[in-house]
Design a protein around this motif. Sequence first.
Motif, short mmCIF file in Angstrom:
data_model
loop_
_atom_site.label_atom_id
_atom_site.label_comp_id
_atom_site.label_asym_id
_atom_site.label_seq_id
_atom_site.Cartn_x
_atom_site.Cartn_y
_atom_site.Cartn_z
N ALA A 77 1.04 -1.08 0.03
CA ALA A 77 -0.02 -0.01 -0.06
C ALA A 77 0.81 1.33 -0.04
O ALA A 77 0.40 2.58 -0.37
CB ALA A 77 -1.15 0.15 1.20
N ARG A 78 2.09 1.12 0.37
CA ARG A 78 3.18 2.21 0.45
C ARG A 78 3.53 2.58 -0.86
O ARG A 78 4.10 3.78 -1.42
CB ARG A 78 4.11 2.05 1.56
N TRP A 79 3.45 1.67 -2.05
CA TRP A 79 4.29 1.84 -3.37
C TRP A 79 3.60 3.03 -3.98
O TRP A 79 2.43 3.05 -4.28
CB TRP A 79 4.11 0.59 -4.19
N ALA A 80 4.34 3.68 -4.45
CA ALA A 80 3.80 4.82 -5.26
C ALA A 80 4.26 5.00 -6.65
O ALA A 80 3.52 5.81 -7.14
CB ALA A 80 4.43 6.47 -4.71
N ASP A 81 4.68 3.73 -7.24
CA ASP A 81 4.89 3.60 -8.65
C ASP A 81 3.77 2.55 -9.10
O ASP A 81 3.89 1.44 -8.83
CB ASP A 81 6.07 2.99 -8.84
N PRO A 82 2.97 3.04 -10.20
CA PRO A 82 1.81 2.30 -10.50
C PRO A 82 2.56 0.95 -11.35
O PRO A 82 1.98 -0.10 -11.39
CB PRO A 82 1.20 3.23 -11.48
N ARG A 83 3.64 1.20 -11.74
CA ARG A 83 4.35 0.16 -12.52
C ARG A 83 4.58 -1.11 -11.66
O ARG A 83 4.25 -2.37 -11.97
CB ARG A 83 5.71 0.48 -13.42
N THR A 84 5.02 -0.67 -10.33
CA THR A 84 5.54 -1.81 -9.43
C THR A 84 4.24 -2.67 -8.98
O THR A 84 4.21 -4.14 -8.90
CB THR A 84 6.15 -1.30 -8.23
N THR A 85 3.05 -1.93 -8.81
CA THR A 85 1.69 -2.62 -8.42
C THR A 85 1.20 -3.69 -9.46
O THR A 85 1.05 -4.61 -9.40
CB THR A 85 0.77 -1.51 -8.10
#
Length: 402
Positions: free
Chosen positions: A257-265
């Motif tokens: 939930a802390r990931w700010a990069d859409p590519r990583t999600t």
Amino acid sequence: MSSEVPPAGGELSVARLPVVDEVLAAALAAQGAAGVRALGLLRDARRVLAGAGLERPAEVGESCLRGAADALLSLPGAPDTVGLKAAAKDLLAAVDALPAPPAAASPADGTAAGGLPGGAPAPQEAAATAPSPGASAAAPPAGALSRVREAAEVLRGQLVRPGGFHRARAAGIAERLMGVALGGYHERALDGWGEVYGRTSGTLHGGQADLAGAAGVYRDVLLLAWELLAPLPDRAVRIRELAALDEPGAGEARELARWADPRTTRWFFCSRQAAAWLKALEEHAPHLLLADAAAGVWPAAPFLEHLAAVAPGAAGRWLAGHAAELAPAGPHVLGALLRLSEAGVFPPGGGAPAAPARPGAGRPRGRRRRRRACRAGSWPPGPGPSRCPSGTGTGSWSPRSC
């Protein structure tokens, strides 16, 4: 990067505070003077919090961290945006611009002409000057009222969800560095910037700080800086580690939930991870399983399609409770739901969506074409959530894997 927070009180051990690793240090230095300043202040904050000889190390450390946050959010790409103070100022300016109501004139002795003492009009005059039933007092110009309403809505948004000024600056920097637009998921991951500013502002304006709290702020700034600046290839190892877990828990779900990069999600959800991730996300980060309404996408769709094959009961239970909420989110989301429905995941009466009517839908040939397209995962037409290539979770990593 460790997220452990030392206990309150006493001197901290250097070994218990995470360091600015080489990847983040290089990313900061590549941003020019502001990045170099942020790097130096982060390192100084760690030395202060772990060192001896200072009487108020927590407050000095938080001062360094506030400077580091200021430097980070002044990087190129930060937009001119409205914060709480600016929104309040704009609302007051819009109110001040409204025309003043007309003042009723009265003689100096307080007796209106033909009236009674104290300025009250005589009964006959009051009846003659009373507005007719269909009349109304002069209203302010429509444009002035519209400006007041708009300014009030901006201020209301800041009060409902504080930290918008810092979140918007971070989002602008992130989009410049990542080259992709952030959706609602990832802007939400940037809320921590407002929390850091709130904590350090209190300390800078006379509040007390303790070592454990200051160490927590140091950790948060480090994690936020990593999410903002770390290059995508350097995140790949961690994505794989999480995707390979058989029993993820609360900590791992919150990390996602802390990931700010859409590519990583997107890449994570294409990694064919264990079915246990459904329970972990449902309990600790449920918004990640839903469609991102701001971006019109459903990043978790490949994960649910994978579950349809390995744990159809769990996938069906979750989909039955959320299909009605998901279907209106956009054509790509509906297309993924139709694929899941065709796979037979939905339980009887479980809210499986129906394919919308299309031109020529009454022709047998058209129906066959549509069924073939759905089986191929290409309906509706255009780019959208697609099935992951085989071996995504084990093959060589590429940002274009999904």
